[in-house]
Design an enzyme around this catalytic site. Structure first.
Site, short mmCIF file in Angstrom:
data_model
loop_
_atom_site.label_atom_id
_atom_site.label_comp_id
_atom_site.label_asym_id
_atom_site.label_seq_id
_atom_site.Cartn_x
_atom_site.Cartn_y
_atom_site.Cartn_z
CG LEU A 1 -45.66 -4.69 16.14
CD1 LEU A 1 -45.00 -5.60 15.83
CD2 LEU A 1 -45.99 -4.74 17.53
CG ASP B 1 -43.67 5.00 9.38
OD1 ASP B 1 -44.18 4.08 9.99
OD2 ASP B 1 -43.85 5.17 7.88
CG ASN C 1 -41.80 -1.07 15.39
OD1 ASN C 1 -42.09 -2.84 15.34
ND2 ASN C 1 -42.39 -0.48 14.32
CE1 TYR D 1 -40.33 -9.00 7.90
CE2 TYR D 1 -40.32 -11.32 9.06
CZ TYR D 1 -40.63 -9.91 9.04
OH TYR D 1 -41.16 -9.64 10.29
CB ALA E 1 -33.63 -9.06 7.31
CE LYS E 2 -38.00 -8.69 11.35
NZ LYS E 2 -38.21 -7.42 11.65
CB ALA F 1 -48.73 -7.52 16.58
P1 NAI Z 1 -45.92 -2.02 9.38
O1 NAI Z 1 -45.88 -2.18 8.26
O2 NAI Z 1 -47.25 -1.75 10.28
O3 NAI Z 1 -44.99 -0.81 10.04
C1 NAI Z 1 -43.38 -0.70 9.71
C2 NAI Z 1 -43.38 -0.01 10.14
O4 NAI Z 1 -41.99 0.35 9.08
C3 NAI Z 1 -45.02 0.57 8.88
O5 NAI Z 1 -45.06 2.17 9.25
C4 NAI Z 1 -43.33 1.70 7.19
O6 NAI Z 1 -43.85 3.20 7.13
C5 NAI Z 1 -42.36 2.07 8.75
N1 NAI Z 1 -41.19 1.36 7.42
C6 NAI Z 1 -40.69 0.69 6.40
N2 NAI Z 1 -39.33 1.08 6.32
C7 NAI Z 1 -38.92 2.24 6.40
C8 NAI Z 1 -37.39 3.30 6.35
N3 NAI Z 1 -37.00 2.43 5.38
N4 NAI Z 1 -37.86 3.78 7.05
C9 NAI Z 1 -37.70 3.91 8.29
N5 NAI Z 1 -39.34 3.65 7.91
C10 NAI Z 1 -40.13 2.52 7.38
O7 NAI Z 1 -45.92 -3.80 9.87
P2 NAI Z 1 -45.85 -4.42 11.58
O8 NAI Z 1 -46.42 -5.74 11.67
O9 NAI Z 1 -46.34 -3.52 13.05
O10 NAI Z 1 -44.21 -4.28 12.00
C11 NAI Z 1 -43.55 -3.84 12.95
C12 NAI Z 1 -42.11 -4.45 12.52
O11 NAI Z 1 -42.16 -5.96 13.83
C13 NAI Z 1 -41.31 -4.84 11.47
O12 NAI Z 1 -39.77 -5.12 11.84
C14 NAI Z 1 -41.71 -6.29 10.80
O13 NAI Z 1 -40.75 -6.98 11.13
C15 NAI Z 1 -41.74 -7.15 12.65
N6 NAI Z 1 -42.74 -8.37 12.93
C16 NAI Z 1 -44.20 -8.29 12.96
C17 NAI Z 1 -44.95 -9.34 12.78
C18 NAI Z 1 -46.18 -8.78 12.94
O14 NAI Z 1 -46.60 -10.23 13.35
N7 NAI Z 1 -47.18 -8.08 12.44
C19 NAI Z 1 -44.44 -10.04 12.41
C20 NAI Z 1 -42.94 -10.77 13.25
C21 NAI Z 1 -41.93 -9.46 13.07
#
Ligand code: NAI
Length: 300
Positions: A20, A39, A101, A166, A169-170, A198
């Site tokens: 995302l 990232d 994010n 999780y 936190a959320k 997503a």
């Molecule tokens: P993803 O795993 O593709 O992206 C998360 C990104 O955050 C990764 O690129 C990771 O390297 C980075 N990251 C993790 N820890 C970090 C840190 N300490 N400092 C900097 N970067 C860090 O996952 P996605 O799905 O894109 O998630 C994005 C956000 O959306 C998250 O907060 C997730 O909890 C939230 N979310 C996603 C959902 C989904 O359906 N994909 C559902 C609900 C929430």
């Protein structure tokens, strides 16, 4: 239809190396914003680190004619959060938009969840959003403009098996967002949150595979971009978004039941239906408003 642009705006998107966040960064840059692509580059559980993912997204933005800079710092440390915001100030001279994010998963049934699994998830999602927003806050306040978009989750708002860390936190981010909205009001700093769905590496083994294409990240980002635009009026709101559907999520209170007599266990039992009635309900704008019915009862 007039296009919404972000020319002259500087955005920080955390966790923008994948999923995302990557899409948010690409979209904002395509619409004229200068973007700090942060990232840490670890795996889904937050293990490891690499400057590669952030750098790759920056190259993609530049190839498309946009402006961006990579930052590989950790949102979960005060130094990391400070460095992320400083990257925006040093490279682009200002900051307007913060998209919190970044996230990790350490799912376990509650019975098996170790304190470390709780703490690490809180640290990235909740503390990370606090630290990055905190580092940005004085700049946004001083310039009298800011847009913050936090990333909550349906799992936090409604609960989900295996996600006590999780979900905590959320849901915490909902209270955080609503409070920033109050404190930012005077300074034209607006804070809102999304609860997305997503298909990403975080959810690919959780969501139904049949819908993988229909649940693209491109069906979440437009809401994030809209909430980051100067034209929005809302603040302190939470929206669920995914697969092309967008809806406001309400924190609401039922009409309830009250008494000025001594409160007994039996009175609670006898009025249980009224206490639990979901309708009529009220969505309060602040805690003062929420006290209204109580004050009314106490004054009667
Ligand atoms: P993803 O795993 O593709 O992206 C998360 C990104 O955050 C990764 O690129 C990771 O390297 C980075 N990251 C993790 N820890 C970090 C840190 N300490 N400092 C900097 N970067 C860090 O996952 P996605 O799905 O894109 O998630 C994005 C956000 O959306 C998250 O907060 C997730 O909890 C939230 N979310 C996603 C959902 C989904 O359906 N994909 C559902 C609900 C929430």
């Amino acid at each position: 239809m007039s296009e919404l642009r972000y020319d002259g705006r500087v955005a920080v998107v955390t966790g923008a190396g994948h999923g995302l966040g990557r899409q948010h960064a690409l979209e904002l840059a395509a619409r004229g914003a200068k973007v700090v692509v942060n990232d840490l580059g670890g795996d889904r559980a937050g293990v490891g680190s690499s400057a590669g993912p952030a750098q790759d997204v920056v190259e993609e933005i530049k190839k498309n004619g946009g402006e961006a800079v990579a930052n590989p710092d950790n949102v979960a440390t005060a130094e990391g959060a400070q460095a992320i915001i400083q990257t925006a100030l040093d490279t682009f001279g200002k900051l307007d938009i913060v998209i919190n994010n970044a996230g990790i998963l350490r799912d376990k049934s509650f019975k098996n969840m170790a304190p470390e699994e709780f703490d690490s998830v809180i640290a990235v999602h909740l503390r990370g959003s606090f630290l990055v927003s905190s580092a940005a806050w004085s700049h946004l306040r001083d310039q009298g403009y800011g847009r913050i978009v936090n990333t909550s989750s349906p799992a936090g708002l409604f609960g989900n098996f295996g996600q006590a860390n999780y979900a905590t936190a959320k849901m915490g981010l909902v209270g955080f967002t609503k409070t920033l909205a109050h404190e930012g009001k005077k300074y034209n700093v607006k804070a809102n949150a999304i609860a997305p769905v997503a298909w990403t590496r975080m959810t690919e083994d959780l969501l139904p595979a049949d819908f993988s294409e229909k649940l693209g990240v491109d069906k979440v980002t437009p809401l994030v971009a809209y909430l980051a635009h100067e034209s929005i009026e809302v603040s302190g709101e939470v929206y669920t978004v995914g697969g092309g559907r967008v809806a406001r999520i309400l924190v609401a209170e039922g009409a309830g039941w009250g008494t000025n007599d001594a409160l007994s266990v039996e009175a609670i039992r006898d009025n249980w239906e009224a206490i639990n009635a979901a309708e009529p309900y009220t969505v309060y704008k602040n805690v003062g408003e929420q006290m209204g019915p109580l004050i009314q009862q106490l004054s009667s």
